[in-house]
Scaffold this motif. Structure first.
Motif, PDB file in Angstrom:
ATOM      1  N   VAL A  60      -1.232  10.993 -10.127  1.00 52.12           N
ATOM      2  CA  VAL A  60      -1.568  12.402  -9.960  1.00 52.12           C
ATOM      3  C   VAL A  60      -0.288  13.126  -9.576  1.00 52.12           C
ATOM      4  CG1 VAL A  60      -3.982  11.996  -9.345  1.00 52.12           C
ATOM      5  CG2 VAL A  60      -2.268  12.052  -7.557  1.00 52.12           C
ATOM      6  N   LYS A  61      -0.345  14.422  -9.487  1.00 54.12           N
ATOM      7  CA  LYS A  61       0.851  15.199  -9.190  1.00 54.12           C
ATOM      8  C   LYS A  61       1.456  14.786  -7.836  1.00 54.12           C
ATOM      9  CE  LYS A  61       2.641  19.848  -8.994  1.00 54.12           C
ATOM     10  NZ  LYS A  61       2.350  21.275  -9.139  1.00 54.12           N
TER      11      LYS A  61
ATOM     12  N   ILE B 246       0.702   6.537  -2.719  1.00 52.76           N
ATOM     13  CA  ILE B 246       2.126   6.215  -2.806  1.00 52.76           C
ATOM     14  C   ILE B 246       2.869   7.459  -3.288  1.00 52.76           C
ATOM     15  CG2 ILE B 246       3.833   4.614  -3.739  1.00 52.76           C
ATOM     16  CD1 ILE B 246       1.340   2.866  -4.592  1.00 52.76           C
ATOM     17  N   PRO B 247       3.513   8.190  -2.370  1.00 57.26           N
ATOM     18  CA  PRO B 247       4.246   9.383  -2.777  1.00 57.26           C
ATOM     19  C   PRO B 247       5.398   9.036  -3.733  1.00 57.26           C
ATOM     20  CG  PRO B 247       4.001   9.281  -0.388  1.00 57.26           C
ATOM     21  CD  PRO B 247       3.570   7.960  -0.933  1.00 57.26           C
ATOM     22  N   ASN B 248       5.719   9.969  -4.627  1.00 53.59           N
ATOM     23  CA  ASN B 248       6.848   9.746  -5.537  1.00 53.59           C
ATOM     24  C   ASN B 248       8.153   9.549  -4.778  1.00 53.59           C
ATOM     25  OD1 ASN B 248       5.177   9.946  -7.735  1.00 53.59           O
ATOM     26  ND2 ASN B 248       5.698  12.071  -8.194  1.00 53.59           N
ATOM     27  N   ARG B 249       8.274  10.118  -3.592  1.00 55.53           N
ATOM     28  CA  ARG B 249       9.508  10.008  -2.798  1.00 55.53           C
ATOM     29  C   ARG B 249       9.627   8.645  -2.105  1.00 55.53           C
ATOM     30  NH1 ARG B 249       5.942  12.938   0.125  1.00 55.53           N
ATOM     31  NH2 ARG B 249       5.575  12.244   2.250  1.00 55.53           N
ATOM     32  N   GLY B 250       8.569   7.841  -2.152  1.00 54.07           N
ATOM     33  CA  GLY B 250       8.592   6.517  -1.531  1.00 54.07           C
ATOM     34  C   GLY B 250       7.563   6.394  -0.437  1.00 54.07           C
ATOM     35  N   LEU B 251       7.333   5.166  -0.029  1.00 56.10           N
ATOM     36  CA  LEU B 251       6.327   4.852   0.979  1.00 56.10           C
ATOM     37  C   LEU B 251       7.010   4.385   2.257  1.00 56.10           C
ATOM     38  CD1 LEU B 251       3.212   4.516   1.355  1.00 56.10           C
ATOM     39  CD2 LEU B 251       3.534   2.127   0.685  1.00 56.10           C
ATOM     40  N   ARG B 252       6.821   5.131   3.338  1.00 56.80           N
ATOM     41  CA  ARG B 252       7.390   4.731   4.629  1.00 56.80           C
ATOM     42  C   ARG B 252       6.622   3.522   5.142  1.00 56.80           C
ATOM     43  NH1 ARG B 252       7.808  10.480   7.806  1.00 56.80           N
ATOM     44  NH2 ARG B 252       8.702  11.647   6.093  1.00 56.80           N
TER      45      ARG B 252
END
Length: 150
Positions: free
Chosen positions: A92-93, A108-114
């Motif tokens: 998704v967006k 899972i964000p596009n910027r990465g997973l903390r």
């Protein structure tokens, strides 16, 4: 030794860094299936705090936490690692969502997973003040391995 000394002394934290059993003695942590890492959200749930509290520790102690189990995992690496669990992955967006067989979801964000490994959770417990779970872990740490001062 008063267990608050662990929150103040980096050398003491290093001495207790391998005693992960104290985490399980107090409360069993939850990890992402296939990763053996806890997300920021799971870490906050473990310590029963809001996510911003953990983020604040990351801002103050980023270097120490990166040396001891914190990583911002690349989205593609996360998806590859969890693929062993065969989740259903939807894009998704701005993020991907993995749905596991047990019904749990992982955003899972596009910027990465903390993420924090078991040692990262232990370090959070040694840095977090005014928290019942962290205090119980520090108490367990110092009980298992008392510090001998010369």
């Amino acid at each position: 030794m008063h267990n608050l000394e662990l929150t103040e002394d980096k050398k003491l934290r290093k001495m207790y860094a391998a005693n992960i059993g104290a985490l399980f003695d107090v409360k069993t942590p939850t990890f992402v299936p296939g990763l053996e890492m806890a997300t920021l959200e799971q870490t906050a749930e473990y310590f029963e705090v809001e996510e911003y509290v953990i983020i604040g520790l990351l801002h103050c102690f980023r270097e120490e936490l990166e040396w001891n189990g914190y990583i911002n995992m690349d989205k593609h690496y996360v998806i590859y690692d969890i693929s062993k669990e065969k989740p259903e992955i939807t894009s998704v967006k701005g993020k991907s969502i993995a749905k596991f067989k047990n019904g749990s979801l992982l955003h899972i964000p596009n910027r990465g997973l903390r993420s924090f490994d078991i040692y990262g959770l232990l370090y959070i417990s040694m840095l977090l003040r005014n928290n019942k779970i962290a205090e119980a872990i520090r108490k367990q740490l110092t009980k298992e391995r008392p510090l001998i001062k010369n």
